[in-house]
Design an enzyme around this catalytic site. Sequence first.
Site, mmCIF file in Angstrom:
data_model
loop_
_atom_site.group_PDB
_atom_site.id
_atom_site.type_symbol
_atom_site.label_atom_id
_atom_site.label_comp_id
_atom_site.label_asym_id
_atom_site.label_seq_id
_atom_site.Cartn_x
_atom_site.Cartn_y
_atom_site.Cartn_z
ATOM 1 N N GLY A 32 0.826 -1.204 0.000
ATOM 2 C CA GLY A 32 0.000 0.000 0.000
ATOM 3 C C GLY A 32 0.857 1.250 0.000
ATOM 4 O O GLY A 32 2.085 1.193 0.100
ATOM 5 N N THR A 34 1.133 3.760 2.177
ATOM 6 C CA THR A 34 1.792 4.183 3.418
ATOM 7 C C THR A 34 3.013 3.301 3.690
ATOM 8 O O THR A 34 4.107 3.818 3.999
ATOM 9 C CB THR A 34 0.804 4.118 4.597
ATOM 10 O OG1 THR A 34 -0.472 4.609 4.168
ATOM 11 C CG2 THR A 34 1.299 4.949 5.763
ATOM 12 N N GLU A 106 0.074 -10.525 3.735
ATOM 13 C CA GLU A 106 0.379 -9.546 4.799
ATOM 14 C C GLU A 106 0.196 -10.189 6.168
ATOM 15 O O GLU A 106 1.041 -10.022 7.057
ATOM 16 C CB GLU A 106 -0.541 -8.333 4.663
ATOM 17 C CG GLU A 106 -0.210 -7.467 3.467
ATOM 18 C CD GLU A 106 -1.199 -6.322 3.275
ATOM 19 O OE1 GLU A 106 -0.756 -5.242 2.888
ATOM 20 O OE2 GLU A 106 -2.413 -6.512 3.500
ATOM 21 N N LYS A 124 -7.632 7.012 9.106
ATOM 22 C CA LYS A 124 -7.929 5.571 9.269
ATOM 23 C C LYS A 124 -8.419 5.221 10.674
ATOM 24 O O LYS A 124 -8.893 4.109 10.897
ATOM 25 C CB LYS A 124 -6.670 4.744 8.972
ATOM 26 C CG LYS A 124 -5.975 5.028 7.640
ATOM 27 C CD LYS A 124 -6.724 4.442 6.489
ATOM 28 C CE LYS A 124 -6.008 4.607 5.161
ATOM 29 N NZ LYS A 124 -4.724 3.965 5.031
HETATM 30 C C1 5RP Z 1 -3.225 -3.862 1.221
HETATM 31 C C2 5RP Z 1 -3.434 -3.246 2.558
HETATM 32 C C3 5RP Z 1 -2.927 -1.859 2.743
HETATM 33 O O1 5RP Z 1 -1.945 -1.868 3.737
HETATM 34 C C4 5RP Z 1 -4.081 -0.973 3.133
HETATM 35 O O2 5RP Z 1 -5.063 -1.027 2.110
HETATM 36 C C5 5RP Z 1 -3.640 0.485 3.328
HETATM 37 O O3 5RP Z 1 -3.258 1.044 2.102
HETATM 38 P P1 5RP Z 1 -2.788 2.562 1.989
HETATM 39 O O4 5RP Z 1 -1.577 2.719 2.851
HETATM 40 O O5 5RP Z 1 -2.491 2.752 0.523
HETATM 41 O O6 5RP Z 1 -3.909 3.445 2.449
HETATM 42 O O7 5RP Z 1 -3.989 -3.813 3.462
HETATM 43 O O8 5RP Z 1 -3.870 -5.099 1.127
#
Ligand code: 5RP
Length: 228
Positions: A32, A34, A106, A124
Amino acid sequence: MKRGGSDEAKRRAGESAAEAVADGMVVGLGTGSTAAHAIRALGRAVDSGLDIEGIPTSYQSRDLARDVGIPLTTLDEATPDLAIDGADQVAGGDLIKGGGAAHAREKIVDAAADRFLVVADDSKLTDRLSAPVPVEVLPDAREPVADRLGDLGGDPELRAAERKDGPVVTDNGNLVLDCDFGEIDDPAALGSDLSALPGVVEHGLFVGLADEIHVGSDDDVTVRQPGE
Ligand code: 5RP
């Protein structure tokens, strides 16, 4: 894909967690936007002499780690000292993940790590998990699993691909059913129910796994403990 708050807030969270990585560590590399900030920060540190190995959680994190020069290993060879990974929603220490459909790998890597650091922008955070829960399902099990998820109140929806006709196919060759349970009173109990369904590969509820949550905003970063 764009999820959550500002890129600045994500950068602060990712770079904060990357500071916890020390020489000699094996690091789980989340997926993702972040987590990507953490991976880029680690790449810069490797350039400056930091000696680490990464275990990626997706094609995305593998490719980025290779681009920025982080040597890679696997769970067959090493146990992660630390994992750094993003989240779609954070309530206390419990998470919903899988916005990038990478939650199966993950969860394997994050759970195997001695310490799991979550990185998230402040959009979040919530008091109670309520986002749709991604459920990765074997393709042949799609219909019976969808029926059972409906019985559990999840209103399952097959995740559609954005630049491909048809459904998202995960890095593991499976499908994703996004399940809207509304506010989740007992994430651990729901997680157990989902795990018990034949054909479910993994779901996106991460309960009791996080050790620290690095929360970025546009002008600050704070490190929270799971209970806070
Ligand atoms: C991928 C994930 C990501 O870590 C989650 O969606 C957060 O994404 P982002 O940092 O782009 O908001 O679980 O499967």
